[in-house]
Design an enzyme around this catalytic site. Structure first.
Site, PDB file in Angstrom:
ATOM      1  N   ARG A  73       0.844  -1.197   0.000  1.00  0.00           N
ATOM      2  CA  ARG A  73       0.000   0.000   0.000  1.00  0.00           C
ATOM      3  C   ARG A  73       0.878   1.245   0.000  1.00  0.00           C
ATOM      4  NH1 ARG A  73       0.941   2.031   4.893  1.00  0.00           N
ATOM      5  NH2 ARG A  73       1.160   0.613   6.674  1.00  0.00           N
ATOM      6  N   GLY A  75       1.718   5.114   1.704  1.00  0.00           N
ATOM      7  CA  GLY A  75       1.912   5.558   3.076  1.00  0.00           C
ATOM      8  C   GLY A  75       3.141   4.944   3.726  1.00  0.00           C
ATOM      9  N   LYS A  76       3.221   5.109   5.052  1.00  0.00           N
ATOM     10  CA  LYS A  76       4.385   4.669   5.794  1.00  0.00           C
ATOM     11  C   LYS A  76       3.994   3.621   6.842  1.00  0.00           C
ATOM     12  CE  LYS A  76       7.454   8.513   4.953  1.00  0.00           C
ATOM     13  NZ  LYS A  76       8.621   9.200   5.546  1.00  0.00           N
ATOM     14  N   THR A  78       2.623   1.881  10.304  1.00  0.00           N
ATOM     15  CA  THR A  78       1.567   2.066  11.291  1.00  0.00           C
ATOM     16  C   THR A  78       1.414   0.783  12.099  1.00  0.00           C
ATOM     17  OG1 THR A  78      -0.682   2.908  11.645  1.00  0.00           O
ATOM     18  CG2 THR A  78      -0.375   1.315   9.851  1.00  0.00           C
ATOM     19  N   ALA A 184      -6.164   6.295  10.276  1.00  0.00           N
ATOM     20  CA  ALA A 184      -5.141   6.297   9.232  1.00  0.00           C
ATOM     21  C   ALA A 184      -5.714   5.680   7.964  1.00  0.00           C
ATOM     22  CB  ALA A 184      -3.912   5.516   9.694  1.00  0.00           C
ATOM     23  N   GLY A 186      -4.428   4.185   4.069  1.00  0.00           N
ATOM     24  CA  GLY A 186      -3.379   3.825   3.119  1.00  0.00           C
ATOM     25  C   GLY A 186      -3.951   2.834   2.123  1.00  0.00           C
ATOM     26  N   PHE A 198      -8.563   1.681   5.655  1.00  0.00           N
ATOM     27  CA  PHE A 198      -8.487   2.576   6.802  1.00  0.00           C
ATOM     28  C   PHE A 198      -8.374   1.788   8.102  1.00  0.00           C
ATOM     29  CE2 PHE A 198     -13.029   1.696   6.323  1.00  0.00           C
ATOM     30  CZ  PHE A 198     -13.423   1.419   7.622  1.00  0.00           C
ATOM     31  N   CYS A 215       3.205   6.751  10.738  1.00  0.00           N
ATOM     32  CA  CYS A 215       3.006   7.410   9.439  1.00  0.00           C
ATOM     33  C   CYS A 215       4.151   8.355   9.112  1.00  0.00           C
ATOM     34  CB  CYS A 215       1.670   8.150   9.393  1.00  0.00           C
ATOM     35  SG  CYS A 215       0.259   7.086   9.724  1.00  0.00           S
TER      36      CYS A 215
END
Length: 269
Positions: A73, A75-76, A78, A184, A186, A198, A215
């Site tokens: 995905r 994003g970073k 989590t 969050a 992603g 989410f 994140c």
């Protein structure tokens, strides 16, 4: 757009291991691409797990070597775990795909959900997800001798909140009256069909986020419905509210392909 169906995969003692859910996503994704099923949203809880999107930096991972699942995905990094409602909407979008518009729709459904429970949330420009906005810097309380006017997180690129005690911990952002992320988001889009989705913090142990840079954001923290309301909130009571708002937003969205800017042809002489 097709009717959105919901599949509740497992919660509590039946929480779904991350790899099992990822495999299920791929299965549903293939079926949606082939038009064998309608748009589908998987809803579940995970046992505790850290997952890292494609943009995660090595310095944002747990310092103690805790395992991290690398995923496809955006994003970073989590955390997922008990007390967090995870949703994976697997939906077919028109091409060219407008990823930003899809993220905004998910945010809108979660903003409406939080509002129904009495928590005011918002978007933060340049940061995806759903946020509880903090107080202006000059109105925030001093915390452990920290002067927010000289917050090292904002000026020192090498500052690591994980090594500097609870006054910098993401889980304590509410006490510091800082911006804090309630949900969050992603996603990934493959063959015009979305994956991932989410994670809404209902009543998790947010100290799990203190082992990472959630994140990749060092100057804000994390929130939960329970902490913001000062009372217990359960996944069971949030589930139908999330489903209703996802259905309202996603089923009634006017889906349009992303507009392509074409170069202007020079005028001929």
């Amino acid at each position: 757009m097709s009717e959105l169906r919901f599949v509740r995969l497992g919660f509590g003692a039946e929480a779904v291991e991350y790899q099992v859910a990822w495999d299920k996503q791929r299965e549903v994704h293939a079926a949606r691409f082939a038009d064998e099923i309608d748009d589908t949203c998987l809803l579940l809880e995970h046992p505790p797990v850290y997952t890292a999107g494609r943009r995660t930096a090595e310095s944002e991972r747990p310092l103690d070597g805790t395992p991290v699942v690398d995923v496809d995905r955006g994003g970073k990094i989590t955390w997922h775990g008990p007390g967090q409602l995870v949703g994976y909407p697997i939906m077919k979008l028109p091409r060219p795909v407008d990823v930003v518009a899809h993220v905004r729709r998910l945010e809108e459904a979660l903003i409406r959900t939080a509002a129904e429970f009495g928590v005011e949330t918002s978007r933060v420009e340049g940061r995806s997800g759903v946020w509880v906005l903090g107080d202006p810097v000059e109105q925030r309380p001093s915390f452990g001798g920290l002067s927010l006017d000289f917050d090292p997180r904002l000026t020192d690129e090498e500052f690591d909140p994980r090594l500097n005690g609870p006054e910098y911990a993401p889980s304590n952002a509410g006490q510091r009256r800082e911006d804090r992320k309630l949900a969050a988001i992603g996603i990934r889009v493959a063959k015009g069909v979305t994956m991932h989705g989410f994670a809404l913090n209902v009543n998790p142990d947010n100290t799990w986020f203190d082992r990472i840079i959630p994140c990749g954001i060092r100057d804000a923290g994390v929130a939960s419905l329970a902490n913001e309301l000062g009372r217990d909130v359960t996944i069971e009571e949030v589930l139908p509210v999330v489903e209703r708002h996802l259905r309202e937003v996603l089923e009634h969205a006017e889906l349009k392909p992303r507009e392509i800017e074409r170069p202007v042809e020079p005028a001929s002489a």
